[in-house]
Design a protein around this motif. Structure first.
Motif, PDB file in Angstrom:
ATOM      1  N   LEU A 196       0.755  -1.268   0.070  1.00  0.00           N
ATOM      2  CA  LEU A 196      -0.081  -0.108   0.076  1.00  0.00           C
ATOM      3  C   LEU A 196       0.934   1.119  -0.143  1.00  0.00           C
ATOM      4  O   LEU A 196       1.799   1.592   0.782  1.00  0.00           O
ATOM      5  CB  LEU A 196      -0.936  -0.149   1.133  1.00  0.00           C
ATOM      6  CG  LEU A 196      -1.778  -1.193   1.631  1.00  0.00           C
ATOM      7  CD1 LEU A 196      -2.521  -1.226   2.622  1.00  0.00           C
ATOM      8  CD2 LEU A 196      -2.533  -1.408   0.275  1.00  0.00           C
ATOM      9  N   HIS A 245       1.178   5.615   0.330  1.00  0.00           N
ATOM     10  CA  HIS A 245       0.521   6.589   0.865  1.00  0.00           C
ATOM     11  C   HIS A 245       0.505   7.768   0.113  1.00  0.00           C
ATOM     12  O   HIS A 245       1.268   7.939  -0.779  1.00  0.00           O
ATOM     13  CB  HIS A 245       0.602   6.770   2.278  1.00  0.00           C
ATOM     14  CG  HIS A 245       1.844   7.236   2.599  1.00  0.00           C
ATOM     15  ND1 HIS A 245       2.216   8.885   2.224  1.00  0.00           N
ATOM     16  CD2 HIS A 245       3.166   7.023   2.947  1.00  0.00           C
ATOM     17  CE1 HIS A 245       3.485   9.196   2.835  1.00  0.00           C
ATOM     18  NE2 HIS A 245       4.059   8.085   3.158  1.00  0.00           N
ATOM     19  N   SER A 289      -3.016   6.243   7.013  1.00  0.00           N
ATOM     20  CA  SER A 289      -3.685   6.021   5.605  1.00  0.00           C
ATOM     21  C   SER A 289      -4.309   4.717   5.602  1.00  0.00           C
ATOM     22  O   SER A 289      -5.474   4.554   5.335  1.00  0.00           O
ATOM     23  CB  SER A 289      -2.693   6.297   4.554  1.00  0.00           C
ATOM     24  OG  SER A 289      -2.173   7.504   4.649  1.00  0.00           O
ATOM     25  N   TYR A 290      -3.769   3.700   6.174  1.00  0.00           N
ATOM     26  CA  TYR A 290      -4.148   2.283   5.821  1.00  0.00           C
ATOM     27  C   TYR A 290      -4.072   1.340   7.222  1.00  0.00           C
ATOM     28  O   TYR A 290      -4.698   0.406   7.034  1.00  0.00           O
ATOM     29  CB  TYR A 290      -3.072   1.646   4.954  1.00  0.00           C
ATOM     30  CG  TYR A 290      -3.029   2.464   3.747  1.00  0.00           C
ATOM     31  CD1 TYR A 290      -4.200   2.363   2.757  1.00  0.00           C
ATOM     32  CD2 TYR A 290      -1.719   2.744   3.120  1.00  0.00           C
ATOM     33  CE1 TYR A 290      -3.976   2.825   1.620  1.00  0.00           C
ATOM     34  CE2 TYR A 290      -1.810   3.517   1.919  1.00  0.00           C
ATOM     35  CZ  TYR A 290      -3.089   3.634   0.995  1.00  0.00           C
ATOM     36  OH  TYR A 290      -2.727   4.187  -0.132  1.00  0.00           O
ATOM     37  N   SER A 303      -9.238   0.083   8.786  1.00  0.00           N
ATOM     38  CA  SER A 303      -7.773  -0.415   8.681  1.00  0.00           C
ATOM     39  C   SER A 303      -7.840  -1.234   7.457  1.00  0.00           C
ATOM     40  O   SER A 303      -8.448  -2.482   7.437  1.00  0.00           O
ATOM     41  CB  SER A 303      -7.186  -1.169   9.747  1.00  0.00           C
ATOM     42  OG  SER A 303      -5.959  -1.793   9.306  1.00  0.00           O
ATOM     43  N   LEU A 304      -7.538  -0.595   6.337  1.00  0.00           N
ATOM     44  CA  LEU A 304      -7.549  -1.414   5.054  1.00  0.00           C
ATOM     45  C   LEU A 304      -6.499  -2.746   5.237  1.00  0.00           C
ATOM     46  O   LEU A 304      -6.678  -3.695   4.640  1.00  0.00           O
ATOM     47  CB  LEU A 304      -7.014  -0.611   3.874  1.00  0.00           C
ATOM     48  CG  LEU A 304      -7.026  -1.278   2.445  1.00  0.00           C
ATOM     49  CD1 LEU A 304      -8.551  -1.442   1.982  1.00  0.00           C
ATOM     50  CD2 LEU A 304      -6.092  -0.492   1.367  1.00  0.00           C
ATOM     51  N   THR A 355       3.180  -1.578   3.992  1.00  0.00           N
ATOM     52  CA  THR A 355       3.198  -0.223   3.868  1.00  0.00           C
ATOM     53  C   THR A 355       4.428   0.343   4.010  1.00  0.00           C
ATOM     54  O   THR A 355       5.313  -0.192   4.773  1.00  0.00           O
ATOM     55  CB  THR A 355       1.978   0.248   3.954  1.00  0.00           C
ATOM     56  OG1 THR A 355       1.593   1.812   3.535  1.00  0.00           O
ATOM     57  CG2 THR A 355       2.003   0.475   5.681  1.00  0.00           C
ATOM     58  N   GLY A 360     -11.162   5.430   0.990  1.00  0.00           N
ATOM     59  CA  GLY A 360     -10.899   4.540   2.027  1.00  0.00           C
ATOM     60  C   GLY A 360     -11.199   4.797   3.569  1.00  0.00           C
ATOM     61  O   GLY A 360     -11.344   4.152   4.333  1.00  0.00           O
TER      62      GLY A 360
END
Length: 351
Positions: free
Chosen positions: A88, A90, A99-100, A111-112, A125, A327
């Motif tokens: 991932l 950002h 971000s994730y 939370s992806l 990430t 997201g």
């Protein structure tokens, strides 16, 4: 509302969906979810409800230490089959974990990394140069610098997993970073997901606003990113109702411990240097996802990019009731669904 009375961007979005067969464009949700689906050369992702394991790693870009963060279900064990990898990337204003891997107390899953770890992926990430836990070279962390960050990070992932190729996912300028990396290192990229991407930026309100600040970005390697600026990301497209406003507060709580400034490089790139990616040089399968109210692009701009992609394995998804940051949005489950389908798509049969 009829198509003829719709705003031009909405009308094109509807036509794109209705005429998707001719373009290779459509709702994008064309592959049934299947735990048995094979990606091109990747391992099979199996959904799991086990405990999520996490770990921190470091890469070096010259003298700069770059922080990597990893999540998957269960710690890796010697001799076990590898999990498919998802990396991932950002964007401009927030670092990797906000971000994730964001926690918004009492508001459900944001939370992806957690979501795709439970889908069976080994998720990684990176904090880019000058962001989050990473060190800073003092440069403005533009897209070219970010590609070098990814070139430094990928060997760490390969060393830890035994896999040299992985899926990439980027959002906003992270999508530009990921696409630029895919252009520079196609041998490392399996499938590529570009969320809230900007190609040329023609007619995009947010890009127009940044163009008015070109001289500031040229003369300053850092810009202000305080709590008010973080909140503005969720209001600037005029569709704040597409988010829970607890989200920017949670982001600010994470990000402001790193200070109230972030690099200007991607803002300068998006104001003065677009396009930053040649679609003809992006060879991997590509999924493009756009929130219909995204002020960083227009549907026309992204369809222009999409048409030029050389790989016939490509999809274009428009998310309803969604602005620039899918997201973080109330419709993030649609983002997860589209992305999961694409990553699990069966390999095409050659003719």
């Amino acid at each position: 509302m009829t198509e003829s009375s719709m705003p031009p961007d909405h009308a094109l979005a509807r036509r794109a969906i209705l005429k998707g067969a001719g373009l290779g464009v459509g709702a994008g949700l064309v592959s049934a979810l299947s735990a048995q689906a094979q990606t091109s050369g990747a391992a099979v992702a199996q959904a799991s409800d086990g405990a999520i394991w996490s770990a921190e790693y470091w890469a070096k870009k010259g003298d700069v230490a770059l922080n990597l963060w990893r999540k998957r279900v269960g710690a890796p064990k010697p001799g076990e089959p590898p999990l498919p990898l998802l990396f991932l990337v950002h964007g401009s204003s927030n670092s990797a974990r906000s971000s994730y891997d964001l926690t918004v107390p009492g508001k459900g899953e944001y939370s992806l990394m957690n979501v795709f770890a439970r889908y069976g992926y080994d998720v990684w990430t990176l904090d880019h140069d000058g962001y989050g836990y990473s060190g800073s070279s003092g440069n403005n962390s533009d897209v070219a610098s970010s590609v070098e960050d990814l070139k430094a990070a990928v060997p760490v992932v390969a060393r830890e997993t035994g896999q040299a190729k992985m899926h990439f996912y980027g959002t906003s300028s992270g999508a530009i970073r990921a696409a630029a990396f895919a252009q520079a290192a196609p041998e490392r990229v399996d499938r590529l997901v570009l969320v809230a991407f900007t190609y040329k930026g023609t007619g995009a309100p947010e890009i127009g606003r940044r163009e008015q600040q070109i001289e500031f970005y040229r003369n300053n390697n850092r810009r202000k990113r305080d709590a008010a600026m973080i909140r503005s990301i969720f209001t600037r497209d005029g569709h704040a109702a597409s988010y829970d406003m607890a989200v920017p507060e949670a982001i600010a709580a994470v990000e402001l411990k790193f200070g109230e400034q972030v690099p200007t490089g991607t803002y300068l790139d998006m104001a003065a240097n677009l396009p930053l990616v040649d679609p003809k040089k992006v060879l991997s399968p590509v999924l493009m996802i756009r929130g219909i109210h995204d002020g960083n692009s227009t549907t026309e701009d992204l369809i222009d990019f999409f048409r030029q992609l050389p790989n016939g394995d490509r999809q274009f998804v428009i998310l309803p009731h969604t602005a620039h940051s899918p997201g973080y949005s109330n419709n993030r489950h649609l983002l997860w669904y589209a992305t999961r389908n694409f990553l699990a798509a069966p390999a095409a049969v050659a003719s």
